[in-house]
Write a protein that holds these residues in place. Structure first.
Motif, PDB file in Angstrom:
ATOM      1  N   PRO A   1      11.291  -4.133  41.378  1.00 28.46           N
ATOM      2  CA  PRO A   1      11.621  -5.121  41.862  1.00 28.46           C
ATOM      3  C   PRO A   1      11.905  -4.894  43.670  1.00 28.46           C
ATOM      4  CG  PRO A   1      12.709  -4.524  40.373  1.00 28.46           C
ATOM      5  CD  PRO A   1      12.535  -3.215  40.324  1.00 28.46           C
ATOM      6  N   ALA A   2      11.848  -6.422  43.811  1.00 27.56           N
ATOM      7  CA  ALA A   2      12.507  -6.679  45.776  1.00 27.56           C
ATOM      8  C   ALA A   2      14.155  -6.250  45.415  1.00 27.56           C
ATOM      9  CB  ALA A   2      11.610  -7.692  46.449  1.00 27.56           C
ATOM     10  N   GLY A   3      13.951  -6.186  46.901  1.00 21.45           N
ATOM     11  CA  GLY A   3      15.168  -5.614  47.518  1.00 21.45           C
ATOM     12  C   GLY A   3      15.675  -4.674  46.690  1.00 21.45           C
ATOM     13  N   THR A   4      15.445  -3.649  45.469  1.00 20.10           N
ATOM     14  CA  THR A   4      16.128  -3.014  45.239  1.00 20.10           C
ATOM     15  C   THR A   4      16.414  -1.303  45.852  1.00 20.10           C
ATOM     16  OG1 THR A   4      14.667  -2.108  43.270  1.00 20.10           O
ATOM     17  CG2 THR A   4      16.114  -3.926  42.962  1.00 20.10           C
ATOM     18  N   SER A   5      16.616  -0.064  45.588  1.00 23.88           N
ATOM     19  CA  SER A   5      16.709   1.213  45.463  1.00 23.88           C
ATOM     20  C   SER A   5      16.720   1.861  44.786  1.00 23.88           C
ATOM     21  CB  SER A   5      17.291   1.681  46.615  1.00 23.88           C
ATOM     22  OG  SER A   5      18.437   1.328  45.623  1.00 23.88           O
ATOM     23  N   THR A   6      15.807   3.045  44.811  1.00 20.81           N
ATOM     24  CA  THR A   6      15.277   3.550  43.333  1.00 20.81           C
ATOM     25  C   THR A   6      15.025   5.468  43.652  1.00 20.81           C
ATOM     26  OG1 THR A   6      13.034   2.160  42.949  1.00 20.81           O
ATOM     27  CG2 THR A   6      12.766   4.089  42.227  1.00 20.81           C
ATOM     28  N   LEU A   7      15.564   5.822  43.302  1.00 24.57           N
ATOM     29  CA  LEU A   7      15.584   7.008  43.254  1.00 24.57           C
ATOM     30  C   LEU A   7      14.754   8.314  42.431  1.00 24.57           C
ATOM     31  CD1 LEU A   7      17.790   9.169  44.679  1.00 24.57           C
ATOM     32  CD2 LEU A   7      19.265   9.018  42.855  1.00 24.57           C
ATOM     33  N   MET A   8      14.225   9.311  43.029  1.00 26.12           N
ATOM     34  CA  MET A   8      13.562   9.889  42.462  1.00 26.12           C
ATOM     35  C   MET A   8      13.795  11.175  42.716  1.00 26.12           C
ATOM     36  SD  MET A   8       9.572   8.712  43.059  1.00 26.12           S
ATOM     37  CE  MET A   8       8.939   6.514  42.422  1.00 26.12           C
ATOM     38  N   ILE A   9      14.113  11.389  41.279  1.00 25.11           N
ATOM     39  CA  ILE A   9      14.431  13.027  40.928  1.00 25.11           C
ATOM     40  C   ILE A   9      14.250  14.029  40.011  1.00 25.11           C
ATOM     41  CG2 ILE A   9      16.663  11.741  38.826  1.00 25.11           C
ATOM     42  CD1 ILE A   9      18.444  13.225  40.456  1.00 25.11           C
ATOM     43  N   GLY A  10      14.248  15.428  40.638  1.00 26.43           N
ATOM     44  CA  GLY A  10      13.934  16.390  39.561  1.00 26.43           C
ATOM     45  C   GLY A  10      13.303  17.654  40.138  1.00 26.43           C
ATOM     46  N   PRO A  11      12.886  18.380  39.512  1.00 30.15           N
ATOM     47  CA  PRO A  11      12.597  19.745  40.384  1.00 30.15           C
ATOM     48  C   PRO A  11      11.882  19.560  41.587  1.00 30.15           C
ATOM     49  CG  PRO A  11      11.811  19.862  38.288  1.00 30.15           C
ATOM     50  CD  PRO A  11      13.095  19.057  38.041  1.00 30.15           C
TER      51      PRO A  11
ATOM     52  N   THR B   1      15.454  16.560  45.289  1.00 27.87           N
ATOM     53  CA  THR B   1      14.946  17.472  44.613  1.00 27.87           C
ATOM     54  C   THR B   1      16.227  18.635  43.946  1.00 27.87           C
ATOM     55  OG1 THR B   1      13.281  18.179  46.929  1.00 27.87           O
ATOM     56  CG2 THR B   1      14.380  19.845  45.099  1.00 27.87           C
ATOM     57  N   GLN B   2      15.847  18.680  42.465  1.00 34.10           N
ATOM     58  CA  GLN B   2      17.152  20.075  42.184  1.00 34.10           C
ATOM     59  C   GLN B   2      16.990  21.041  41.945  1.00 34.10           C
ATOM     60  OE1 GLN B   2      17.047  16.933  38.042  1.00 34.10           O
ATOM     61  NE2 GLN B   2      19.194  16.666  38.874  1.00 34.10           N
ATOM     62  N   ALA B   3      17.792  21.351  41.606  1.00 36.04           N
ATOM     63  CA  ALA B   3      17.791  23.314  42.205  1.00 36.04           C
ATOM     64  C   ALA B   3      17.477  23.632  40.290  1.00 36.04           C
ATOM     65  CB  ALA B   3      19.334  23.619  42.790  1.00 36.04           C
ATOM     66  N   GLY B   4      16.976  23.759  40.113  1.00 31.10           N
ATOM     67  CA  GLY B   4      16.665  24.807  38.802  1.00 31.10           C
ATOM     68  C   GLY B   4      15.198  23.942  38.712  1.00 31.10           C
ATOM     69  N   MET B   5      14.487  24.866  37.740  1.00 31.07           N
ATOM     70  CA  MET B   5      12.788  24.628  36.978  1.00 31.07           C
ATOM     71  C   MET B   5      12.618  23.528  35.682  1.00 31.07           C
ATOM     72  SD  MET B   5      11.097  25.084  39.570  1.00 31.07           S
ATOM     73  CE  MET B   5       9.849  24.693  39.187  1.00 31.07           C
ATOM     74  N   VAL B   6      13.800  24.778  35.086  1.00 25.40           N
ATOM     75  CA  VAL B   6      13.729  23.719  33.243  1.00 25.40           C
ATOM     76  C   VAL B   6      15.538  24.223  32.768  1.00 25.40           C
ATOM     77  CG1 VAL B   6      11.261  23.705  32.486  1.00 25.40           C
ATOM     78  CG2 VAL B   6      13.116  26.317  31.932  1.00 25.40           C
ATOM     79  N   GLY B   7      15.751  23.248  31.797  1.00 18.80           N
ATOM     80  CA  GLY B   7      17.496  23.312  31.324  1.00 18.80           C
ATOM     81  C   GLY B   7      18.425  22.746  31.904  1.00 18.80           C
TER      82      GLY B   7
ATOM     83  N   GLU C   1       6.980  22.884  28.601  1.00 19.38           N
ATOM     84  CA  GLU C   1       7.087  23.820  28.200  1.00 19.38           C
ATOM     85  C   GLU C   1       5.641  23.083  27.123  1.00 19.38           C
ATOM     86  OE1 GLU C   1       6.632  28.276  25.933  1.00 19.38           O
ATOM     87  OE2 GLU C   1       8.152  27.563  27.007  1.00 19.38           O
ATOM     88  N   ALA C   2       4.129  23.103  27.215  1.00 21.75           N
ATOM     89  CA  ALA C   2       3.549  23.093  25.855  1.00 21.75           C
ATOM     90  C   ALA C   2       2.003  23.382  26.063  1.00 21.75           C
ATOM     91  CB  ALA C   2       3.639  21.791  25.743  1.00 21.75           C
ATOM     92  N   ARG C   3       2.301  24.132  24.541  1.00 25.57           N
ATOM     93  CA  ARG C   3       0.897  25.211  24.760  1.00 25.57           C
ATOM     94  C   ARG C   3       0.473  26.071  25.387  1.00 25.57           C
ATOM     95  NH1 ARG C   3      -3.508  19.769  23.396  1.00 25.57           N
ATOM     96  NH2 ARG C   3      -3.183  19.750  21.630  1.00 25.57           N
TER      97      ARG C   3
ATOM     98  N   THR D   1      14.968  19.314  27.713  1.00 17.52           N
ATOM     99  CA  THR D   1      15.594  20.182  28.344  1.00 17.52           C
ATOM    100  C   THR D   1      14.562  21.234  28.618  1.00 17.52           C
ATOM    101  OG1 THR D   1      14.440  21.216  26.538  1.00 17.52           O
ATOM    102  CG2 THR D   1      16.510  19.634  25.760  1.00 17.52           C
ATOM    103  N   GLY D   2      13.619  21.053  28.574  1.00 17.67           N
ATOM    104  CA  GLY D   2      12.077  22.056  29.242  1.00 17.67           C
ATOM    105  C   GLY D   2      11.363  22.983  27.953  1.00 17.67           C
ATOM    106  N   VAL D   3      12.072  22.901  27.763  1.00 18.20           N
ATOM    107  CA  VAL D   3      11.147  23.792  26.303  1.00 18.20           C
ATOM    108  C   VAL D   3      11.466  22.298  24.502  1.00 18.20           C
ATOM    109  CG1 VAL D   3      11.036  26.152  24.383  1.00 18.20           C
ATOM    110  CG2 VAL D   3      12.465  26.193  27.105  1.00 18.20           C
ATOM    111  N   PRO D   4      10.746  21.665  24.516  1.00 17.28           N
ATOM    112  CA  PRO D   4      10.496  20.877  23.372  1.00 17.28           C
ATOM    113  C   PRO D   4      10.094  21.353  21.915  1.00 17.28           C
ATOM    114  CG  PRO D   4       8.680  20.345  24.625  1.00 17.28           C
ATOM    115  CD  PRO D   4       9.458  20.962  25.345  1.00 17.28           C
ATOM    116  N   THR D   5      10.171  20.749  21.197  1.00 16.50           N
ATOM    117  CA  THR D   5      10.005  21.601  19.412  1.00 16.50           C
ATOM    118  C   THR D   5       9.298  19.452  19.024  1.00 16.50           C
ATOM    119  OG1 THR D   5      11.713  19.507  18.724  1.00 16.50           O
ATOM    120  CG2 THR D   5      11.159  22.298  18.394  1.00 16.50           C
TER     121      THR D   5
END
Length: 506
Positions: free
Chosen positions: A269-279, A411-417, A439-441, A486-490
């Motif tokens: 939406p116009a007039g909003t701020s968006t945070l993109m967060i992840g490793p 950018t968050q510290a860490g890769m999974v978990g 992680e998958a396959r 969590t990084g390791v799905p079932t």
């Protein structure tokens, strides 16, 4: 019959747009002001800009120097590309004759006649030039000649009374080399401007100013960053979001990626701020660029402030991933500014963003999309700032009230978990898009989801994100997996909707 009261004269512009904004137009005319600051803070430069603005307006202006020679002042002017033609300069500094041995032998205290001689010479020059603007540089010389605080204060009071009857606006410069008791002069002046020069532990020094007082004017208080560059002082007034409210159209900014827009139920939406967060490496910068390019493709200007990579790397990555940034940059609808973290103050950055939004940066039309990549770089750029989060909140409020779509990456510290963020800014943002590795396959894959959208609905699903040389792909909802974040799905299903993997992203 009583005559109508006289209206106060219009304030005198200083020749520094940011300074005039702080002073609400400039210095009120026909008053005496004190500009204080240690050597090197920019007092002489500010004073010259004030006088040259008067010369441009056809006013008579006088620079009275008690410490620097005319040649030194002219060197300052040449360094800024200024022409001092039309400016009266009066030197009242000791001559070579004072170096002789005979000149040092006297039965009188030098202060008994030097103060009177200096004052009389100054008055004679003022009477000759009849100036509207006067700069006295500096008070420290008068303080040394006067020798005692009482005589010094009375001399300044006499000068103030003298100038009051001649319609002069006077700037008295003080280099703060006196004792603390000299602060009493602030009560004499109609206004006081304090300049500061701060040395950081690393990177460029920082300069800032504060209007201590200005009688009868609702000036902009607090500290304001400024820099000295060729052309003079560039002052960055402290941003106050409440002063910048504008009506704008209620609409969504799509990314051009159908599945991503479905996640957001239409776009940002116009007039909003968006945070993109992840490793690191999950695609935050790539998706941010897609939003910026989508705006450019609609004829709207987008500006990206890049802290963590240089422009060459950005353009190369954009070409390889077919993001379309190159054409948008060529057309002038996408501006990418590389920010050097060691050379920036928070006030300068806020004003750089503001000038882009208002279209006064000289680089194109007013910007409708602002991208900050990343907040990690922004925070690292100003590690000694104590109120950086509060300043960021004010900046986001300003952008929101101007209908700008703001995108920030963290950018968050860490890769999974478990992930650690450098600062919790999720409460500041209207929208939060979460990125994760999983992680998958036997492969490391990426996931994207929208966890917050303050002004509307959004999908609660988690989708796979794939970035290749063919562009950005987003798959259907990963409904057969559990524990992706969590990084390791079932896997809980009979089929999988995973995309074909390949490529990498940022």
């Amino acid at each position: 019959m009583n005559s109508p009261p006289e209206l106060d004269p219009a304030p005198l512009p200083t020749g520094i747009s940011g300074m005039d904004d702080i002073l609400r137009g400039g210095f009120p005319a026909d008053c005496v002001y004190m500009v204080s600051g240690t050597p090197g803070t920019g007092k002489t430069t500010l004073a010259l800009q004030f006088l040259l603005e008067g010369v441009r307006s056809g006013e008579s202006c006088l620079y009275v120097t008690l410490s620097e020679t005319r040649r030194e002042i002219e060197k300052v002017a040449v360094s800024h590309g200024w022409d001092l033609t039309g400016l009266n300069i009066c030197e009242l500094i000791p001559t070579e004759g004072n170096l002789s041995a005979d000149a040092q032998l006297t039965v009188f205290n030098p202060s008994e006649f030097e103060l009177g001689e200096t004052t009389q010479a100054m008055i004679a020059e003022v009477d000759r030039c009849a100036p509207q603007r006067v700069v006295l540089d500096s008070l420290s010389e008068l303080r040394l000649v006067a020798q005692n605080p009482l005589r010094y204060r009375r001399q300044i009071l006499a000068l103030k009374q003298y100038f009051a009857g001649r319609d002069c606006t006077v700037l008295m410069l003080d280099d703060c080399t006196g004792s603390d008791a000299d602060n009493q002069l602030e009560s004499i002046a109609h206004g006081v401007v304090s300049l500061e020069h701060l040395a950081n532990q690393y990177g460029a020094e920082r300069r800032r100013l504060r209007v201590v007082k200005l009688r009868g004017v609702a000036f902009r208080g607090g500290f304001h960053d400024f820099t000295i560059k060729k052309g003079g002082l560039d002052v960055f007034p402290r941003l106050v979001a409440s002063e910048h409210r504008h009506d704008f159209e209620d609409r969504d900014l799509p990314s051009g990626i159908e599945e991503l827009d479905a996640l957001l139920c239409g776009g940002l939406p116009a007039g909003t701020s968006t945070l993109m967060i992840g490793p690191a490496g999950t695609g935050k910068s790539t998706i941010s660029t897609r939003f910026a390019v989508a705006a450019a493709n609609r004829g709207e200007r987008a500006v990206m402030f890049v802290f963590d990579e240089n422009i060459g790397t950005f353009r190369s990555r954009s070409r390889k991933l077919r993001l379309g940034a190159e054409d948008a940059i060529t057309n002038g609808l996408l501006t990418v500014q590389q920010i050097d973290p060691a050379e920036l103050s928070s006030g300068e950055f806020s004003n750089t963003v503001r000038r882009a939004v208002e279209g006064t940066d000289g680089l194109g039309q007013p910007a409708k999309v602002i991208v900050v990549d990343s907040l990690n770089g922004y925070l690292n750029a100003m590690p000694e700032e104590k109120f950086l989060t509060a300043q960021l909140h004010e900046l986001l409020a300003y952008l929101g009230q101007n209908g700008v779509v703001t995108i920030m990456t963290v950018t968050q510290a860490g890769m999974v978990g478990v992930m650690q963020s450098p600062v919790d800014t999720t409460y500041l943002a209207d929208n939060v898009i979460l990125y994760r590795f999983f992680e998958a396959r036997g492969q490391v894959r990426r996931a994207i989801s929208v966890v917050k959208k303050r002004s509307g609905k959004h999908e609660l699903t988690i989708r796979e994100l794939n970035i290749t040389e063919e562009g950005v792909q987003i798959g259907p909802a990963l409904s057969d997996f559990q524990g992706i974040l969590t990084g390791v799905p079932t896997f809980h299903g009979k089929s999988s909707d995973l995309l074909q993997q390949g490529g990498n992203g940022n």
